[in-house]
Design an enzyme around this catalytic site. Structure first.
Site, PDB file in Angstrom:
ATOM      1  CG  ASP A  53      52.489  40.662  24.596  1.00 12.44           C
ATOM      2  OD1 ASP A  53      52.258  40.111  25.675  1.00 12.44           O
ATOM      3  OD2 ASP A  53      52.056  40.247  23.499  1.00 12.44           O
ATOM      4  CD  GLU A  66      55.354  37.535  27.632  1.00 12.01           C
ATOM      5  OE1 GLU A  66      54.931  38.138  26.641  1.00 12.01           O
ATOM      6  OE2 GLU A  66      54.670  36.702  28.254  1.00 12.01           O
ATOM      7  CG  HIS A  93      48.513  39.050  32.511  1.00 11.75           C
ATOM      8  ND1 HIS A  93      49.845  39.400  32.531  1.00 11.75           N
ATOM      9  CD2 HIS A  93      48.201  38.865  31.218  1.00 11.75           C
ATOM     10  CE1 HIS A  93      50.315  39.441  31.306  1.00 11.75           C
ATOM     11  NE2 HIS A  93      49.334  39.122  30.478  1.00 11.75           N
ATOM     12  CG  ASP A  94      50.045  35.533  30.454  1.00 11.06           C
ATOM     13  OD1 ASP A  94      51.049  36.014  29.893  1.00 11.06           O
ATOM     14  OD2 ASP A  94      48.873  35.862  30.184  1.00 11.06           O
TER      15      ASP A  94
HETATM   16  O1  TEU Z   1      51.921  36.053  26.710  1.00 11.69           O
HETATM   17  C1  TEU Z   1      52.821  35.287  25.971  1.00 11.69           C
HETATM   18  C2  TEU Z   1      52.372  33.895  26.013  1.00 11.69           C
HETATM   19  O2  TEU Z   1      52.686  33.124  25.145  1.00 11.69           O
HETATM   20  C3  TEU Z   1      51.549  33.437  27.169  1.00 11.69           C
HETATM   21  O3  TEU Z   1      50.210  33.532  26.780  1.00 11.69           O
HETATM   22  C4  TEU Z   1      52.002  32.059  27.526  1.00 11.69           C
HETATM   23  O4  TEU Z   1      52.835  31.568  26.532  1.00 11.69           O
HETATM   24  C5  TEU Z   1      50.894  31.073  27.587  1.00 11.69           C
HETATM   25  O5  TEU Z   1      49.951  31.523  28.506  1.00 11.69           O
HETATM   26  C6  TEU Z   1      51.514  29.774  28.018  1.00 11.69           C
HETATM   27  O6  TEU Z   1      50.587  28.774  27.861  1.00 11.69           O
HETATM   28  C7  TEU Z   1      51.737  37.378  26.250  1.00 11.69           C
HETATM   29  C8  TEU Z   1      50.719  38.007  27.192  1.00 11.69           C
HETATM   30  O7  TEU Z   1      51.267  38.049  28.500  1.00 11.69           O
HETATM   31  C9  TEU Z   1      49.471  37.151  27.136  1.00 11.69           C
HETATM   32  O8  TEU Z   1      48.507  37.606  28.082  1.00 11.69           O
HETATM   33  C10 TEU Z   1      48.908  37.235  25.733  1.00 11.69           C
HETATM   34  O9  TEU Z   1      47.801  36.354  25.633  1.00 11.69           O
HETATM   35  C11 TEU Z   1      49.954  36.823  24.681  1.00 11.69           C
HETATM   36  O10 TEU Z   1      51.250  37.369  24.918  1.00 11.69           O
HETATM   37  C12 TEU Z   1      49.523  37.317  23.314  1.00 11.69           C
HETATM   38  O11 TEU Z   1      49.601  38.743  23.317  1.00 11.69           O
END
Ligand code: TEU
Ligand code: CA
Length: 545
Positions: A201, A243, A316-317
Site C-alpha cells: 500500500d 502501489e 477498491h478505490d
Molecule cells: O490508496 C492510496 C490512495 O491514495 C487512494 O486512496 C487514492 O489516492 C485516493 O482514493 C484518490 O483520491 C491506498 C489504499 O488503496 C486505500 O484504500 C487507502 O485508503 C489508502 O492507501 C491509505 O491506506
C-alpha cells in the site's frame, strides 16, 4: 530475454473482504464467506487472490488503518479462519497475497499508543512529530489525501504528528531502523505462513523526507525497498506489487527491473487520472480515448523488456470499469467484454476486481447518507462547505467515489444480492436483480464466461504472455487495436470503444482470407478483408497465419 516467473501468466483476483460474502449474518463480509466462494473462483480460473486488509483495525479507513498486523479483525473472523483459507486455496492451486499497509498504522496500534505518551518514549520516533509553527499552528502546509491538513495536534505532548491519510492513520518514520526491523519481522511471519506475496500500500511514500518537502518517490525510497527485499521476500518466489500513484515508466523500471531486486511489478495510475481534471477526482471529465490509448501504449512499449506491467481497470478505490470506460446501460455486456479483452490481451499480469467478472456497475445513491467511504464523506463536506453545489458534488461522487467498488458482491437476485441475510454495512446496488453471479453462470454468453475464456487463453497462448506489443490505427479516436507477436504467432486485437458502428481499413500485412478467432463479443471473425466494420463496443482477437 526475460527469466520466466510463475506470476508472468498469473491472473490475480482482488477481494475487498468487507463486501464479498457474509457467512454469519452480521452484514459484513468475512473470511469464511471467501472460503465458501473458492470453488467459484477456481471455476473462473484465477490463481492468485489479493485480499484487502483483514487485520485488527478500528476500521476508520475500512482496515487500511491497522492496529495489529499479526491478528485478524473479529469482523472478518479468526487467525484459524485465515489459516483455513490459505490451506483451502492451496488445495486449489490458488495463492493468497496479503495487503501490506506499512506507510502508516492505526492510531490504536500499541506503537502509537506508546509514542504519544511522552516525547522521550522509546516508541516516539516510530512516527513523525513536529513542533507547532511560531504562530502555534501546523508545522507546514502538508495536506492529507483525505482532505484538510496532514498534521494533527496531540494535546498530551503539545506536538503535531504527520498523517498523509486520515488523522487516525499516523505515518511511520521509516528512517528509524527499529521500524524497518519490526516491519520486516512481521512480513517474515506472514511469509512463513505460506502466503503467495504482498500488495504494498502506497509504498512510494515510505521514502518521504518531510523537511525537504519530499513525499513520493524520494531518494531514500529505493534503498529502503532493496533492504526490505533482502530482509524478507527477496529469496522467496513471491509476487510483490507496489502501489505507486505517480510512477512513470522510467520510475517503474526502478521498481520492477529484475536486476534491481525490488518488486515484481507496480500499480501505476496514469490511465486512471486521465478522467480527473487537474488530478482532482472530484472534477471528473469524460474519457479521451486517443489519450487513453497513448498512455496504455506508452506503458506497453516502455516497460517492455526492463520490468513488468500490472494490468487493471479498477480496484477498491476506483469506480467500476464498465461505467467508467464502457457503457453501463444498453451495451453493458458487450462493453464489459470489450474492456476485458482489451486489458487481458496486453502484456503484463491482469487483475480482476471482485464483480468486474460479471459486469457490476457504479451505484448512484440518492443521498450522501448512503455513502460510507471516509474520503468521499470528507470531500463532500469540504467541497459543499466551500461553495460547490450539493448536486454537483453528488454527481462527482456518483462518478468517482470509492464506494462504487465497495457495494456488496452480487451473488444472486435474493435480498442484498445474496451477500448477506441482513442489511449490509453499505446498501447493495439495486441492479443486483439482473446483475449477479447466479444469472451469469446460467448464461453461456455472460461476461463471466468471457473472463473465463480470456484466462484460459493466457494459459494456452505464449504470445499473450511474452509476445511483443505494437499499436495499430494509433490515431483512431474510437478503436484501440494492437498486434501481439513472437516468432510463432501473431495475435491481432480490435476494440471499438464507442457505441456506434465503426469501419476501418485493414493494412495489407494484417489482411488474411483465413483467421482463427480466439475470442469475440458478437460473432467470430473468419477472415480479415481490406475493410472491417465493428458493431458498437465490438471486440475480437484473431490469430493471423
Ligand atoms: O490508496 C492510496 C490512495 O491514495 C487512494 O486512496 C487514492 O489516492 C485516493 O482514493 C484518490 O483520491 C491506498 C489504499 O488503496 C486505500 O484504500 C487507502 O485508503 C489508502 O492507501 C491509505 O491506506
Ligand atoms: Ca460476516
Amino acid at each position: 530475454n526475460v527469466t520466466p516467473k510463475w506470476w508472468h501468466d498469473a491472473v490475480v483476483y482482488q477481494i475487498y473482504p468487507r463486501s464479498y460474502c457474509d457467512s454469519n449474518g452480521d452484514g459484513m463480509g468475512d473470511l469464511r464467506g471467501i472460503i465458501s466462494k473458492l470453488d467459484y473462483l477456481q471455476n473462473l480460473g484465477v490463481n492468485v487472490l489479493w485480499l484487502s486488509p483483514v487485520y485488527k483495525s478500528p476500521m476508520d479507513d475500512n482496515g487500511y488503518d491497522i492496529s495489529d498486523y499479526q491478528d485478524i479483525a473479529p469482523e472478518f473472523g479468526t487467525m484459524a479462519d485465515m489459516d483455513e483459507l490459505l490451506a483451502q486455496a492451496k488445495q486449489r492451486d490458488i495463492r493468497i497475497i496479503m495487503d501490506l499497509v506499512v506507510n502508516h498504522t492505526s492510531d490504536e496500534h500499541p506503537w502509537f499508543k506508546e509514542a504519544r505518551k511522552s516525547k522521550d518514549n522509546p516508541y516516539r520516533d516510530y512516527y513523525i512529530w513536529r513542533q507547532p509553527s511560531e504562530d502555534g499552528g501546523v508545522p507546514d502546509e502538508m495536506g492529507s489525501v483525505f482532505g484538510g491538513s496532514g498534521w494533527e495536534f496531540d494535546e498530551q505532548t503539545g506536538e503535531y504528528f504527520l498523517h498523509i491519510f486520515s488523522k487516525r492513520q499516523p505515518d511511520l518514520n521509516w528512517e528509524n531502523p527499529k521500524v524497518q526491523e519490526e516491519v520486516h519481522k512481521m512480513m517474515n511471519w506472514w511469509i512463513d505462513k505460506g502466503i503467495g506475496g504482498f500488495r504494498l500500500d502506497v509504498i512510494d511514500l515510505i521514502g518521504k523526507e518531510i523537511d525537504k518537502k519530499i513525499t513520493g518517490n524520494g531518494p531514500r525510497l529505493h534503498p529502503l525497498i532493496q533492504q526490505m527485499n533482502r530482509e524478507t521476500f527477496g529469496d522467496k518466489d513471491l509476487l510483490t506489487v507496489g502501489e505507486t500513484w505517480d510512477a512513470t515508466p522510467e520510475i517503474a523500471k526502478l521498481y520492477s527491473d529484475p536486476a534491481r531486486e525490488e518488486f515484481s511489478m507496480i500499480f501505476q495510475f496514469e490511465h486512471i487520472c486521465l478522467t480527473w481534471k487537474n488530478k482532482d477526482k472530484w472534477t471528473p471529465v469524460p474519457l479521451d480515448l486517443p489519450e487513453f490509448k497513448k498512455v496504455l501504449t506508452k506503458w506497453q512499449v516502455e516497460l517492455a523488456d526492463q520490468g513488468w506491467n500490472s494490468l487493471f481497470w479498477n480496484n477498491h478505490d476506483l469506480p467500476r470499469a464498465v461505467s467508467k470506460y464502457g457503457c453501463d446501460g444498453q451495451y453493458r455486456v458487450e462493453s464489459a467484454k470489450m474492456l476485458a479483452t482489451t486489458l487481458h490481451m496486453l502484456k503484463g499480469t491482469p487483475y480482476i476486481y471482485q464483480g468486474e467478472e460479471i459486469g457490476m456497475t457504479n451505484v448512484a445513491f440518492e443521498s450522501i447518507d448512503d455513502y460510507r467511504d471516509i474520503e468521499t464523506l470528507n470531500f463532500y463536506k469540504e467541497r459543499t462547505e466551500n461553495g460547490v453545489a450539493p448536486e454537483t458534488m453528488l454527481a462527482a461522487v456518483h462518478e468517482n467515489s470509492r464506494d462504487n467498488g465497495r457495494t456488496p458482491m452480487q451473488w444472486d437476485d435474493s435480498a442484498n444480492g445474496g451477500f448477506s441475510a441482513v442489511e449490509p454495512w453499505i446498501k447493495a446496488n439495486p441492479n443486483y436483480t439482473e446483475v449477479n453471479v447466479k444469472a451469469a453462470l446460467n448464461d453461456d454468453s455472460s461476461v463471466f464466461y468471457h473472463y473465463q475464456r480470456l484466462i484460459e487463453l493466457r494459459k494456452s497462448l505464449p504470445v499473450i504472455v511474452y509476445g511483443d506489443f505494437e499499436a495499430v490505427f494509433e490515431g483512431h479516436d474510437k478503436v484501440f487495436a494492437y498486434l501481439r507477436s513472437n516468432d510463432e504467432q501473431r495475435l491481432f486485437v480490435m476494440n471499438n470503444f464507442s457505441n456506434e458502428p465503426v469501419t476501418v481499413d485493414i493494412p495489407e500485412h494484417l489482411q488474411s482470407a483465413q483467421v482463427e478467432c480466439v475470442i469475440h463479443n458478437y460473432e467470430a471473425r473468419q477472415q480479415l478483408g481490406d475493410l472491417v466494420t465493428l458493431k458498437p463496443y465490438e471486440s475480437f482477437a484473431v490469430l493471423l497465419p
